[in-house]
Design an enzyme around this catalytic site. Sequence first.
Site, PDB file in Angstrom:
ATOM      1  N   HIS A  86       0.837  -1.210   0.000  1.00  0.00           N
ATOM      2  CA  HIS A  86       0.000   0.000   0.000  1.00  0.00           C
ATOM      3  C   HIS A  86       0.865   1.251   0.000  1.00  0.00           C
ATOM      4  CE1 HIS A  86      -4.091   1.779   1.199  1.00  0.00           C
ATOM      5  NE2 HIS A  86      -3.286   2.820   1.032  1.00  0.00           N
ATOM      6  N   HIS A  88       1.542   5.241  -2.129  1.00  0.00           N
ATOM      7  CA  HIS A  88       1.060   6.263  -3.072  1.00  0.00           C
ATOM      8  C   HIS A  88       2.290   7.032  -3.550  1.00  0.00           C
ATOM      9  CE1 HIS A  88      -3.142   5.567  -2.040  1.00  0.00           C
ATOM     10  NE2 HIS A  88      -2.736   5.444  -0.791  1.00  0.00           N
ATOM     11  N   LYS A 207      -8.404  -0.973  -7.108  1.00  0.00           N
ATOM     12  CA  LYS A 207      -8.578  -0.509  -5.725  1.00  0.00           C
ATOM     13  C   LYS A 207      -9.939   0.170  -5.647  1.00  0.00           C
ATOM     14  CE  LYS A 207      -7.612   2.174  -1.893  1.00  0.00           C
ATOM     15  NZ  LYS A 207      -6.719   3.278  -1.780  1.00  0.00           N
ATOM     16  N   HIS A 248     -10.176  -0.534   0.309  1.00  0.00           N
ATOM     17  CA  HIS A 248      -9.957   0.328   1.474  1.00  0.00           C
ATOM     18  C   HIS A 248     -11.159   0.125   2.397  1.00  0.00           C
ATOM     19  CE1 HIS A 248      -9.840   4.382   3.535  1.00  0.00           C
ATOM     20  NE2 HIS A 248     -11.140   4.140   3.530  1.00  0.00           N
ATOM     21  N   HIS A 268      -6.204  -1.355   5.608  1.00  0.00           N
ATOM     22  CA  HIS A 268      -6.463  -0.732   6.915  1.00  0.00           C
ATOM     23  C   HIS A 268      -7.105  -1.720   7.904  1.00  0.00           C
ATOM     24  CE1 HIS A 268      -5.350   2.737   4.629  1.00  0.00           C
ATOM     25  NE2 HIS A 268      -6.458   2.694   3.899  1.00  0.00           N
ATOM     26  N   ASP A 340       0.892   2.699   3.531  1.00  0.00           N
ATOM     27  CA  ASP A 340       0.315   3.996   3.140  1.00  0.00           C
ATOM     28  C   ASP A 340       1.392   5.077   3.012  1.00  0.00           C
ATOM     29  OD1 ASP A 340      -1.827   5.464   2.184  1.00  0.00           O
ATOM     30  OD2 ASP A 340      -3.098   5.091   3.937  1.00  0.00           O
TER      31      ASP A 340
HETATM   32  N1  ARG Z   1      -5.595   6.471   3.661  1.00  0.00           N
HETATM   33  C1  ARG Z   1      -6.132   6.149   4.936  1.00  0.00           C
HETATM   34  C2  ARG Z   1      -7.378   6.938   5.190  1.00  0.00           C
HETATM   35  O1  ARG Z   1      -7.396   8.103   4.851  1.00  0.00           O
HETATM   36  C3  ARG Z   1      -5.131   6.421   6.008  1.00  0.00           C
HETATM   37  C4  ARG Z   1      -5.461   5.903   7.323  1.00  0.00           C
HETATM   38  C5  ARG Z   1      -4.356   6.170   8.260  1.00  0.00           C
HETATM   39  N2  ARG Z   1      -4.648   5.800   9.614  1.00  0.00           N
HETATM   40  C6  ARG Z   1      -4.454   4.625  10.106  1.00  0.00           C
HETATM   41  N3  ARG Z   1      -4.673   4.447  11.375  1.00  0.00           N
HETATM   42  N4  ARG Z   1      -4.082   3.618   9.402  1.00  0.00           N
HETATM   43  O2  ARG Z   1      -8.311   6.452   5.706  1.00  0.00           O
END
Ligand code: ARG
Length: 423
Positions: A86, A88, A207, A248, A268, A340
């Site tokens: 994951h 970007h 995705k 997601h 996540h 992420d």
């Molecule tokens: N791209 C994800 C979102 O905006 C990031 C989440 C980050 N936080 C976490 N606890 N993993 O939802």
Amino acid sequence: MKKINKYCFSIYLFCILVSGQLFSERLILNPKQILDITSGELYQAQILIEDKIIIKIDKDLSKQYRNTKLLDLKELTLLPGLMDSHVHLIGNTKLKGYESIGESSYLSTIYGVDNAKKTLLAGFTTVRNVGAGNYSDVALKQSIDRNLIPGPTMLVSGPALGITGGHCDSNFLPHDYEYKSQGVADGPWEVRKMVRKNRKYGANLIKFCATGGVMSKNTNVNNRQYTFEEMQAIVDEAHSHGMKVAAHAHGLEGIKTAIKAGVNSIEHASYIDDETIELAKKKGTYLSMDIYVSDFILGEGKDQGILEESLQKERIVGKIQRQNFKKSVQAKANISFGTDAGIFPHGKNAMQFKYMVEWGMTPLQAIQSSTINAADLFGLINTGNISEGFEADIIGTKGNPLEDITVLEDVTFVMKDGIIYKQ
Ligand code: ARG
């Protein structure tokens, strides 16, 4: 395994013959030791590499192949190149919130060039880029594949699919601008069409957003986005083209619905419960839980322009996600390493290993999540291990990662496809 090796080896010979390179350059790596990531054993051997492939692993190869170049890496422990499911890569990571919408996709792509290099030099030789506008991820991938620029092998999704107003749509601008993100599609046929379009323009995975998110405006992490019918249509369409699907999902209902619809990974997975962990195991769904990023968001996010609304969500989600990560590890769920990166600076991906160990994994399990597990999720059969017939994606560290996982934050040797990028 042997079958795969033989298969790869014959393809390899075929390629050499076709390209006319009968005497291509060979190299022997002579490390202190190699980590067998399947068993956790450290063993001493040399590695013979020709073109992109690991041809042989054995003691004293340098005696058998006297005229072959020998590279002494006597201080290093070698392990397979790391993978991140994951990231970007497109964009300037310093731009957050409203600032992020002011950058052209051309400029974002150029930032991507720098980000790709940093990622590779940090030891990540394969990544999944999950969400990018204008297919700039496809262009970045192509330039890496053509050896125009250094970067990891990329699997790319193109624009992430999402409902109108959802996490994968941008809600930063008011109605006056009539702005919507490129992957927005509602209803089973619209989503099918979007999958087809993404494939047409070079995506090799799909995705979509199954719940609200932290970083988006006006979405709730607990709310499901897309119906079961829509998710099923996405998965069916993607799978019919041989593409994997990453969803997601933070909230439980979205996680459950996506797993039932047959996605390959939940990104996540913050609110996953015991029953749903079991469901994921039964269905072979991977969990890609980005448990480091929370510290970055809460530490630096405010100064970087992350919306207060997002910080508030993160204060709750981050903790719960780590607890549920621990539960998932204990329940022996399939876990793939996903960070992420892009929210935090590229090249810092390995920071997450420490957190994974702190939250229940052994160092070996954490390494496996970023090698064999990720390769399995990505559908790659000859990457992710130091094994004969496998691609020569190899990294080296001075310390022993089984004793101290943080040595992976400072990788001193990086080889991808047989080419040395860092030594
Ligand atoms: N791209 C994800 C979102 O905006 C990031 C989440 C980050 N936080 C976490 N606890 N993993 O939802």
